[in-house]
Motif scaffolding. Structure first.
Motif, PDB file in Angstrom:
ATOM      1  N   GLY A 192       0.726  -1.244  -0.021  1.00 45.62           N
ATOM      2  CA  GLY A 192       0.037   0.061   0.040  1.00 45.62           C
ATOM      3  C   GLY A 192       0.916   1.344  -0.037  1.00 45.62           C
ATOM      4  O   GLY A 192       0.356   2.383   0.219  1.00 45.62           O
ATOM      5  N   HIS A 193       2.117   1.219  -0.051  1.00 48.04           N
ATOM      6  CA  HIS A 193       3.031   2.269  -0.163  1.00 48.04           C
ATOM      7  C   HIS A 193       3.094   3.035  -1.602  1.00 48.04           C
ATOM      8  O   HIS A 193       2.770   2.274  -2.532  1.00 48.04           O
TER       9      HIS A 193
ATOM     10  N   ILE B 285       6.261   8.514  -9.368  1.00 49.25           N
ATOM     11  CA  ILE B 285       5.826   7.927  -8.323  1.00 49.25           C
ATOM     12  C   ILE B 285       4.797   6.855  -8.691  1.00 49.25           C
ATOM     13  O   ILE B 285       3.863   6.930  -9.509  1.00 49.25           O
ATOM     14  N   LEU B 286       5.241   5.685  -8.073  1.00 43.22           N
ATOM     15  CA  LEU B 286       4.367   4.527  -8.546  1.00 43.22           C
ATOM     16  C   LEU B 286       3.672   4.194  -7.056  1.00 43.22           C
ATOM     17  O   LEU B 286       4.019   4.269  -6.135  1.00 43.22           O
ATOM     18  N   GLY B 287       2.528   3.549  -7.455  1.00 46.58           N
ATOM     19  CA  GLY B 287       1.698   3.200  -6.219  1.00 46.58           C
ATOM     20  C   GLY B 287       0.596   1.911  -6.568  1.00 46.58           C
ATOM     21  O   GLY B 287       0.947   1.365  -7.685  1.00 46.58           O
ATOM     22  N   PRO B 288      -0.037   1.570  -5.653  1.00 45.25           N
ATOM     23  CA  PRO B 288      -0.939   0.389  -5.749  1.00 45.25           C
ATOM     24  C   PRO B 288      -2.004   0.663  -6.764  1.00 45.25           C
ATOM     25  O   PRO B 288      -2.011   1.954  -7.178  1.00 45.25           O
TER      26      PRO B 288
ATOM     27  N   VAL C  66       3.028   1.507 -16.497  1.00 44.28           N
ATOM     28  CA  VAL C  66       3.206   0.334 -15.379  1.00 44.28           C
ATOM     29  C   VAL C  66       4.684   0.194 -15.244  1.00 44.28           C
ATOM     30  O   VAL C  66       5.493   0.147 -16.197  1.00 44.28           O
ATOM     31  N   LEU C  67       4.953  -0.268 -14.227  1.00 42.05           N
ATOM     32  CA  LEU C  67       6.302  -1.253 -14.043  1.00 42.05           C
ATOM     33  C   LEU C  67       5.785  -2.574 -13.649  1.00 42.05           C
ATOM     34  O   LEU C  67       4.780  -2.865 -12.975  1.00 42.05           O
TER      35      LEU C  67
ATOM     36  N   MET D  15       3.785  -4.485 -11.247  1.00 36.86           N
ATOM     37  CA  MET D  15       4.237  -4.115  -9.910  1.00 36.86           C
ATOM     38  C   MET D  15       3.833  -2.909  -9.284  1.00 36.86           C
ATOM     39  O   MET D  15       3.587  -2.944  -8.089  1.00 36.86           O
ATOM     40  N   GLY D  16       3.361  -2.078 -10.273  1.00 34.30           N
ATOM     41  CA  GLY D  16       2.781  -0.845  -9.835  1.00 34.30           C
ATOM     42  C   GLY D  16       2.393  -0.041 -11.006  1.00 34.30           C
ATOM     43  O   GLY D  16       2.771  -0.340 -12.201  1.00 34.30           O
TER      44      GLY D  16
END
Length: 164
Positions: free
Chosen positions: A26-27, A50-53, A65-66, A107-108
């Motif tokens: 969740g980070h 900035i990557l996120g959920p 996306v990563l 991944m994110g």
């Protein structure tokens, strides 16, 4: 791991699985863009992302996306096509070389870009417009990228964006 005095350089194969773990908890994670595959939107070593959920429904064409592709490489590219669980990715600076992955290997997602120290959320209208039109321009991207590379320019008002 290399320590150049001020910053630590960690190989992607070590860093990015840890990034994926943090995102799954969740980070959000901020990374400096490395490479030119996302030019002209994201500039190597200047911009950050900035990557996120995410949810499965978030993984639609246009989203960056990563992910680990079917060859096992970890890449940061934009989704250009989705067929069920399968995704086709293409870097903004690429003309026709695509990668394949599936939702389980994402991944994110990029939730914001930091371009020239200014943050731009991906749900911002300007970011979405540029993303939409850049995808529509894939058939003529070769000529546009040639112009951008020769002149080292991008749209003067595009001061909102980032990757690794």
């Amino acid at each position: 791991m290399i320590d150049n005095g001020r910053k630590r350089i960690i190989p992607n194969e070590v860093l990015l699985p840890e990034v994926a773990r943090l995102i799954s908890e969740g980070h959000t994670v901020t990374l400096t863009v490395r490479g030119n595959s996302m030019n002209p939107f994201l500039v190597d070593r200047r911009d950050r992302i900035i990557l996120g959920p995410f949810t499965d429904d978030d993984l639609q064409p246009g989203v960056a996306v990563l992910a680990r592709d079917t060859n096992g490489r970890i890449i940061f590219h934009r989704i250009i096509h989705r067929n069920g669980q399968e995704l086709t990715l293409l870097g903004d600076g690429n003309i026709r070389i695509t990668e394949q992955t599936n939702i389980a290997n994402v991944m994110g997602v990029m939730i914001a870009a930091i371009r020239k120290e200014k943050e731009y959320p991906c749900n911002d209208r300007v970011w979405q417009r540029y993303s939409f039109w850049w995808m529509k321009l894939i058939p003529v991207r070769r000529w546009l990228l040639a112009i951008f590379r020769r002149r080292k320019i991008f749209h003067p008002q595009m001061t909102r964006i980032t990757q690794d």
